[in-house]
Write a protein that holds these residues in place. Structure first.
Motif, short mmCIF file in Angstrom:
data_model
loop_
_atom_site.label_atom_id
_atom_site.label_comp_id
_atom_site.label_asym_id
_atom_site.label_seq_id
_atom_site.Cartn_x
_atom_site.Cartn_y
_atom_site.Cartn_z
N ASN A 151 9.55 13.68 13.45
CA ASN A 151 9.16 13.00 12.23
C ASN A 151 9.49 11.51 12.33
O ASN A 151 10.65 11.13 12.34
CB ASN A 151 9.88 13.63 11.05
CG ASN A 151 9.27 13.21 9.72
OD1 ASN A 151 8.33 12.43 9.70
ND2 ASN A 151 9.80 13.73 8.65
N LEU A 152 8.48 10.66 12.46
CA LEU A 152 8.69 9.24 12.62
C LEU A 152 8.87 8.59 11.25
O LEU A 152 7.91 8.36 10.52
CB LEU A 152 7.49 8.61 13.35
CG LEU A 152 7.24 9.08 14.77
CD1 LEU A 152 5.98 8.44 15.32
CD2 LEU A 152 8.42 8.75 15.68
N ASN A 153 10.10 8.31 10.89
CA ASN A 153 10.38 7.66 9.63
C ASN A 153 10.49 6.16 9.89
O ASN A 153 11.38 5.71 10.63
CB ASN A 153 11.68 8.20 9.02
CG ASN A 153 11.92 7.64 7.64
OD1 ASN A 153 11.00 7.15 6.99
ND2 ASN A 153 13.15 7.72 7.17
N ALA A 154 9.59 5.40 9.34
CA ALA A 154 9.50 3.97 9.65
C ALA A 154 10.22 3.15 8.59
O ALA A 154 10.26 3.50 7.41
CB ALA A 154 8.04 3.54 9.73
N GLY A 155 10.81 2.05 9.04
CA GLY A 155 11.43 1.08 8.15
C GLY A 155 10.72 -0.25 8.23
O GLY A 155 10.10 -0.58 9.26
N ARG A 156 10.79 -1.03 7.16
CA ARG A 156 10.11 -2.33 7.09
C ARG A 156 11.10 -3.43 6.74
O ARG A 156 11.92 -3.27 5.83
CB ARG A 156 8.97 -2.30 6.06
CG ARG A 156 7.88 -1.28 6.37
CD ARG A 156 6.77 -1.35 5.35
NE ARG A 156 5.71 -0.38 5.64
CZ ARG A 156 4.41 -0.65 5.66
NH1 ARG A 156 4.01 -1.88 5.39
NH2 ARG A 156 3.52 0.28 5.92
N ILE A 157 10.99 -4.54 7.46
CA ILE A 157 11.80 -5.73 7.19
C ILE A 157 10.85 -6.88 6.89
O ILE A 157 9.92 -7.15 7.66
CB ILE A 157 12.70 -6.09 8.39
CG1 ILE A 157 13.68 -4.95 8.68
CG2 ILE A 157 13.45 -7.39 8.13
CD1 ILE A 157 14.54 -5.20 9.90
N VAL A 200 6.48 0.33 -0.08
CA VAL A 200 7.02 0.94 -1.30
C VAL A 200 6.20 2.16 -1.70
O VAL A 200 6.75 3.20 -2.10
CB VAL A 200 7.08 -0.09 -2.44
CG1 VAL A 200 7.48 0.57 -3.75
CG2 VAL A 200 8.05 -1.21 -2.10
N VAL A 201 4.87 2.06 -1.58
CA VAL A 201 4.01 3.20 -1.93
C VAL A 201 4.28 4.39 -1.03
O VAL A 201 4.30 5.54 -1.47
CB VAL A 201 2.53 2.76 -1.85
CG1 VAL A 201 1.60 3.97 -1.96
CG2 VAL A 201 2.22 1.77 -2.95
N HIS A 202 4.54 4.13 0.25
CA HIS A 202 4.83 5.21 1.20
C HIS A 202 6.30 5.62 1.19
O HIS A 202 6.70 6.47 1.98
CB HIS A 202 4.46 4.76 2.61
CG HIS A 202 2.99 4.73 2.86
ND1 HIS A 202 2.41 3.88 3.80
CD2 HIS A 202 1.96 5.41 2.29
CE1 HIS A 202 1.11 4.07 3.79
NE2 HIS A 202 0.81 4.98 2.89
N LYS A 203 7.10 5.00 0.31
CA LYS A 203 8.52 5.31 0.19
C LYS A 203 9.25 5.09 1.51
O LYS A 203 10.16 5.84 1.88
CB LYS A 203 8.72 6.74 -0.31
CG LYS A 203 8.13 7.01 -1.67
CD LYS A 203 8.38 8.43 -2.14
CE LYS A 203 7.79 8.67 -3.52
NZ LYS A 203 8.01 10.05 -4.00
N GLN A 204 8.85 4.05 2.21
CA GLN A 204 9.53 3.67 3.44
C GLN A 204 10.65 2.69 3.12
O GLN A 204 10.48 1.80 2.28
CB GLN A 204 8.54 3.04 4.42
CG GLN A 204 7.47 4.01 4.91
CD GLN A 204 6.37 3.32 5.70
OE1 GLN A 204 6.18 2.12 5.58
NE2 GLN A 204 5.64 4.09 6.49
N PRO A 205 11.81 2.82 3.75
CA PRO A 205 12.90 1.88 3.50
C PRO A 205 12.47 0.44 3.74
O PRO A 205 11.76 0.13 4.70
CB PRO A 205 13.98 2.33 4.50
CG PRO A 205 13.67 3.77 4.77
CD PRO A 205 12.19 3.88 4.71
#
Length: 387
Positions: free
Chosen positions: A226-232, A93-98
């Motif tokens: 640009n590596l946009n990472a997601g978290r589950i 959330v701090v890194h604004k990652q989905p």
């Protein structure tokens, strides 16, 4: 021949070895530098996201590997697995990652209210950890650190010192210390990139699988750019309150499908599960499906034997055991400095992982000190959690 030599010479003059090296350096830096916030590149083409616990990132060699599935075996005596889950989610959330969260509760979004906020003085805490965290109560450790910093600035100038501070800032951007006593700001939790799903009354895993598939499809694997990472984050996947509880083969099939989807994407999935409700055979299957496997064990309130064996026992809240570490493009096994670590709360707010240190043994015991060390490791590691 002369013309050819002239052509070669003209080519060499037009592009010297220095310019070729510089251009290749710029090309390599341009391909590796543009990474999204919260993503760190590692060796062998690996990319990591932070677990939310700086010490755990260091232990795992950089953090959680993009494209991997992390599984945490819960302890039935205490919900310490939630500490890891909340830190992982808060860091995203701090890194604004989905973020996609699924849990066995009617209102899973209410779980977001328990996410911790970053520590305001995390920079000082990072420096304290870098100096070994051995400051004494009278401040002599802080004075020694200041003296070293002053000497460093005196002999090497301000430029290198500022460069070191810049590297510290970059490291701090990747991983934060979180204050477990302070909730995350509400405006961060209302972001559009956070999705929540309840698994409490679900009779099948099809809905969860569809949501994970849709989420993962937005983060395809990209080797460059640009590596946009997601978290589950999935809490207590096989909990008894879930409608699909008891359908062991369905859960194994879901795990296999999720692992295949995650591996071909720029996402990381962390799953906690109560291993005690599974049969031994299915528990082993779950462990082998994990890329990174961790287990957490609570410490009894008063264990006098452990208190005698371990230093700092009064500050410990549990043990973290690392069973398996994910790796990519390498056949060299990961060798850890230790497999079992003590889980502590620094200043009663931030999670810290430390190697187990044996307390001094009475000299009259003689050779029995070796057996004491063995009993220490057996009490910390000797459990049915080992794979």
């Amino acid at each position: 021949m002369a013309a050819a030599a002239a052509g070669v010479g003209g080519q060499a003059l037009g592009r010297s070895s220095f310019s070729r090296a510089a251009s290749s350096k710029n090309a390599s830096s341009s391909s590796s530098s543009p990474t999204a916030s919260g993503v760190k590149l590692g060796p062998n083409g690996a990319a990591f996201v932070s677990s939310g616990i700086p010490d755990l990132d260091r232990i795992l060699g950089g953090g959680f590997l993009l494209g991997s599935v992390v599984m945490v075996m819960e302890d039935s005596d205490a919900p310490h697995h939630l500490l890891l889950l909340r830190a992982f989610m808060a860091q995203g959330v701090v890194h604004k990652q989905p973020l996609l969260f699924a849990g066995p509760m009617k209102e899973p979004r209410s779980f977001l209210g328990a996410l911790p906020a970053p520590v305001a003085s995390s920079k000082e805490d990072a420096r304290h950890r870098a100096m070994g965290g051995g400051a004494s109560g009278d401040g002599r450790g802080n004075d020694e650190g200041l003296r070293i910093a002053w000497q460093y600035r005196k002999y090497f100038g301000d430029e290198r010192t500022s460069g070191a501070e810049h590297r510290d800032n970059k490291q701090q951007e990747f991983s934060n210390d979180f204050d477990l006593r302070k909730p995350l700001e509400r405006h961060l939790l209302n972001a559009q990139h956070i999705e929540c799903l309840s698994t409490q009354d679900a009779d099948t895993l099809s809905d969860l699988q569809d949501r994970c598939s849709t989420f993962i499809s937005r983060h395809p694997r990209k080797d460059g750019g640009n590596l946009n990472a997601g978290r589950i984050a999935i809490q207590s996947l096989c909990a008894p309150q879930c409608g699909y509880f008891g359908k062991d083969w369905d859960m194994v099939s879901f795990m296999r499908s999720l692992k295949a989807m995650v591996r071909a994407s720029n996402t990381v999935a962390i799953i906690t599960f109560p291993y005690t409700v599974l049969s031994d055979s299915f528990c082993k299957r779950w462990q082998h499906l994990a890329d990174t496997l961790l287990s957490i064990k609570a410490i009894p309130d008063e264990d006098k034997d452990l208190a005698k064996l371990l230093t700092g026992y009064q500050d410990m809240v549990g043990f973290l055991h690392v069973h398996k570490v994910a790796q990519t493009n390498s056949q060299v096994p990961v060798i850890l400095e230790a497999s079992t670590f003590s889980l502590k709360l620094r200043k009663r707010r931030s999670l810290v992982l430390e190697r187990l240190n044996q307390a001094p043994v009475d000299g009259s015991s003689g050779p029995s000190s070796g057996s004491s060390s063995g009993s220490c490791s057996s009490s910390a590691q000797g459990s049915p959690l080992d794979s």
